[in-house]
Scaffold this active site. Sequence first.
Site, mmCIF file in Angstrom:
data_model
loop_
_atom_site.group_PDB
_atom_site.id
_atom_site.type_symbol
_atom_site.label_atom_id
_atom_site.label_comp_id
_atom_site.label_asym_id
_atom_site.label_seq_id
_atom_site.Cartn_x
_atom_site.Cartn_y
_atom_site.Cartn_z
ATOM 1 N N ASP A 10 0.869 -0.941 0.309
ATOM 2 C CA ASP A 10 0.393 0.119 -0.098
ATOM 3 C C ASP A 10 1.204 1.410 -0.092
ATOM 4 O O ASP A 10 2.213 1.166 0.144
ATOM 5 C CB ASP A 10 -1.168 -0.080 1.300
ATOM 6 C CG ASP A 10 -1.648 1.349 1.647
ATOM 7 O OD1 ASP A 10 -2.269 1.475 0.744
ATOM 8 O OD2 ASP A 10 -1.406 2.038 2.916
ATOM 9 N N ASP A 12 -0.298 4.948 1.214
ATOM 10 C CA ASP A 12 -0.156 5.972 2.014
ATOM 11 C C ASP A 12 0.346 5.604 3.572
ATOM 12 O O ASP A 12 -1.132 4.224 3.547
ATOM 13 C CB ASP A 12 -1.305 6.869 1.702
ATOM 14 C CG ASP A 12 -1.822 7.206 0.952
ATOM 15 O OD1 ASP A 12 -0.601 8.058 0.350
ATOM 16 O OD2 ASP A 12 -3.076 7.424 -0.126
HETATM 17 P P1 B16 Z 1 -6.962 9.513 -3.435
HETATM 18 P P2 B16 Z 1 -3.821 3.509 0.101
HETATM 19 C C1 B16 Z 1 -5.530 5.987 0.148
HETATM 20 O O1 B16 Z 1 -4.470 5.803 -0.361
HETATM 21 C C2 B16 Z 1 -5.811 6.727 1.497
HETATM 22 O O2 B16 Z 1 -5.239 5.397 2.929
HETATM 23 C C3 B16 Z 1 -7.087 7.397 1.350
HETATM 24 O O3 B16 Z 1 -7.229 8.199 2.830
HETATM 25 C C4 B16 Z 1 -7.136 7.857 0.242
HETATM 26 O O4 B16 Z 1 -8.378 8.632 0.562
HETATM 27 C C5 B16 Z 1 -7.312 7.394 -1.046
HETATM 28 O O5 B16 Z 1 -6.049 6.504 -1.092
HETATM 29 C C6 B16 Z 1 -7.657 8.110 -2.229
HETATM 30 O O6 B16 Z 1 -6.847 9.213 -2.400
HETATM 31 O O7 B16 Z 1 -7.878 11.066 -2.904
HETATM 32 O O8 B16 Z 1 -5.035 10.534 -3.433
HETATM 33 O O9 B16 Z 1 -6.714 9.486 -4.651
HETATM 34 O O10 B16 Z 1 -3.720 4.412 1.550
HETATM 35 O O11 B16 Z 1 -4.577 2.952 -0.448
HETATM 36 O O12 B16 Z 1 -2.334 4.144 -0.148
HETATM 37 MG MG MG Z 2 -2.557 3.149 3.868
#
Ligand code: B16
Ligand code: MG
Length: 217
Positions: A10, A12
């Site tokens: 993953d 974030d």
């Molecule tokens: P975006 P991951 C996720 O990334 C985040 O954890 C989540 O908080 C966020 O809303 C989602 O990506 C969408 O992100 O707005 O940049 O498209 O943890 O799956 O890497």
């Molecule tokens: Mg994450």
Amino acid sequence: MKKIRACIFDLDGVIIDTASHHFIAWCQLADEIGIPFADEHNEALKGLSRLDSLEYILNIGGMVLDSETKLRLMETKNAHYLKLVGNITPMDVLPGVMDFMEILKSKGIKVALGSSSKNAEMILRRLNLMDQFDALVDGNHITLSKPDPEVFILGAKALGIEPEYCLVFEDAQSGIDAAKAGGFPVIGIGSLAALSKADAVIAGFDGLTWDGLKALL
Ligand code: B16
Ligand code: MG
């Protein structure tokens, strides 16, 4: 435990602490539309797509909006997020991640990204990490977001390795559920209390060795 032949990361909250930037950006948006939103919702929000995150927040405020307004609010949140991550550099890669990636390379283990974020590629470029991955799957490639396993299944397919041999690293409850639903072994990054459904939980990659990893599984 099956032999691990690939790892799916993953982004974030696993490779970089942008989970906190997402959370701050959502807090800013929630404040602008008058919905009380605080720390207690942080864990539930992690890993959800942009739309699912917005729906979660609107639900707290009992707010129902048309799709055009929701699109506008998602753009506003993303603008907040982009401002917050504007200054990230390779120094922001979380401790131990680079060393662990080197270990994987030396063992011939394939590496994929499995992120819900549509900003994932931009973040990886800023971190100079694009070359570390054999496959990238992010929010732009999926139709169903975590806790659906699609993102990890596409990652495993891109690597040509069956899910049971692909170890997922995740910081979110939704991501652990996604990995489990797809038949992947999964290690939680964070606290045991929040990620108890993972096969094992570690605080981060700092000091993690290949033998240490195998001992966890
Ligand atoms: P975006 P991951 C996720 O990334 C985040 O954890 C989540 O908080 C966020 O809303 C989602 O990506 C969408 O992100 O707005 O940049 O498209 O943890 O799956 O890497
Ligand atoms: Mg994450």
